[in-house]
Write a protein that holds these residues in place. Sequence first.
Motif, PDB file in Angstrom:
ATOM      1  N   MET A  13     -30.430 -70.303 -14.131  1.00 49.00           N
ATOM      2  CA  MET A  13     -29.294 -69.641 -14.765  1.00 49.00           C
ATOM      3  C   MET A  13     -28.146 -70.623 -14.954  1.00 49.00           C
ATOM      4  O   MET A  13     -27.902 -71.495 -14.119  1.00 49.00           O
ATOM      5  CB  MET A  13     -28.840 -68.457 -13.903  1.00 49.00           C
ATOM      6  CG  MET A  13     -29.889 -67.373 -13.709  1.00 49.00           C
ATOM      7  SD  MET A  13     -29.322 -66.030 -12.634  1.00 49.00           S
ATOM      8  CE  MET A  13     -28.006 -65.357 -13.629  1.00 49.00           C
ATOM      9  N   ASP A  15     -23.816 -67.436 -16.525  1.00 51.26           N
ATOM     10  CA  ASP A  15     -24.628 -66.283 -16.122  1.00 51.26           C
ATOM     11  C   ASP A  15     -24.367 -65.912 -14.669  1.00 51.26           C
ATOM     12  O   ASP A  15     -24.275 -64.726 -14.326  1.00 51.26           O
ATOM     13  CB  ASP A  15     -26.109 -66.588 -16.340  1.00 51.26           C
ATOM     14  CG  ASP A  15     -26.434 -66.847 -17.800  1.00 51.26           C
ATOM     15  OD1 ASP A  15     -25.781 -66.238 -18.659  1.00 51.26           O
ATOM     16  OD2 ASP A  15     -27.343 -67.676 -18.074  1.00 51.26           O
ATOM     17  N   GLN A  41     -21.017 -64.235 -14.397  1.00 48.55           N
ATOM     18  CA  GLN A  41     -21.049 -62.853 -14.890  1.00 48.55           C
ATOM     19  C   GLN A  41     -21.694 -61.909 -13.880  1.00 48.55           C
ATOM     20  O   GLN A  41     -21.207 -60.797 -13.658  1.00 48.55           O
ATOM     21  CB  GLN A  41     -21.797 -62.803 -16.217  1.00 48.55           C
ATOM     22  CG  GLN A  41     -21.839 -61.413 -16.841  1.00 48.55           C
ATOM     23  CD  GLN A  41     -22.559 -61.415 -18.175  1.00 48.55           C
ATOM     24  OE1 GLN A  41     -23.008 -62.457 -18.654  1.00 48.55           O
ATOM     25  NE2 GLN A  41     -22.683 -60.251 -18.790  1.00 48.55           N
ATOM     26  N   ASP A  42     -22.775 -62.364 -13.237  1.00 51.58           N
ATOM     27  CA  ASP A  42     -23.455 -61.517 -12.251  1.00 51.58           C
ATOM     28  C   ASP A  42     -22.606 -61.292 -11.013  1.00 51.58           C
ATOM     29  O   ASP A  42     -22.610 -60.204 -10.435  1.00 51.58           O
ATOM     30  CB  ASP A  42     -24.793 -62.140 -11.858  1.00 51.58           C
ATOM     31  CG  ASP A  42     -25.820 -62.046 -12.973  1.00 51.58           C
ATOM     32  OD1 ASP A  42     -25.583 -61.265 -13.920  1.00 51.58           O
ATOM     33  OD2 ASP A  42     -26.848 -62.760 -12.908  1.00 51.58           O
TER      34      ASP A  42
END
Length: 377
Positions: free
Chosen positions: A46, A50, A53-54
């Motif tokens: 990732m 990413d 964002q998670d």
Amino acid sequence: MDENIPVYEVTDANTRLIHIGSFGDLWRERLQNCDLTLAEKDDCLMENSDVAQDLGCSEETAAELRLICGVDALKCSENEEADPENIPEDPSLLTLGIRKKILDRRRETLIIERACRQETFLHELEFHAVGKRPEDAADMVDEGELVLTLNIVYPVIFRKHKEYKPYQTVLVLGSQKLTELRDAINCVSDLQIGGEFSNNPDLAPENICKDLYKSAFFHFEGVFYNDMRDPQCRDISRTTIEWAESRDRGYEKFQSAKMEDYTFNDLRLKIGYPYLYCHQGDCEHVITVTDIRLIHHEDCLDRTLYPLLKKRHWFWTRKCSVCLMYTARWVTVNDSLAPDDPCFFCDVCFKMLHYDTDGNKLGEFLAHPYVDPGIFN
């Protein structure tokens, strides 16, 4: 709650009944493509955006977390490598404490420091197919494929082990047919040679029981799945079904189906519940599904290698009763020349003791070909 989510009915025993294919669909609906991909690890890492964002953090924080928590940071020291044989006294980790006890016991009891052949064999089975990819792209396992772990117990005729000894642990794909598992199960009963050959041992036939008696069935949740691929096969579950139907014995109505028409995704099973595989008339094995999961990129991805043997119990080889050196090939009954009844012999000792130079039989005895379970080692 969805009925196909496995919930344990009895703690640490078995789950309630679930449909295998629907259970896999539930996982695939909730996971993203990056979770299901079978690409190489370096190809599916990732990005910082990413991760941010998670986790709901900034990209700078995500980059710092990847640096601190990365695999490269999992080292005991920057300057020296960890020695797995050098464990400090009174370790705080339970796993290190167990390993230290094992190493100390080996140093005290073993004269020569080497791994025993059982440990080497187990290690080889565990890792020989890890991460293996097929040469032909057509043999690649599909993303999101289910993998079932099955324990296959010793035959019931092995009374010493029948209640607790799984001698094979096999991985099967959800899309595979039941016949593929049936062909992958190794049992010494299939290799036996029937008959008595004391008058002329050289005439023992080469046909084994598996070639002569090809019928078999799995029993899952009231359904007998019979192997009917060969014209010589017959429905050997019919006797049990008729017995259950002859009187009101308290059983639900049993059904019969063809093994070759069903995959594991079509079944309704309980995880941890004992089921039955029967072949050679009365050779019965208990089969238990112990785990169901999705395949990942570190698994064996070559479909042709499944069902994949993961573990196998080490079989003790029965030696000849005379030379105590070679594996037994014959077993005699009512033998006036043998110290035990039954008695086991290798091919050389059997013929030297029981026949003269012209091949004439000496004494009274019955002789049967013997297949040792140790051949699976």
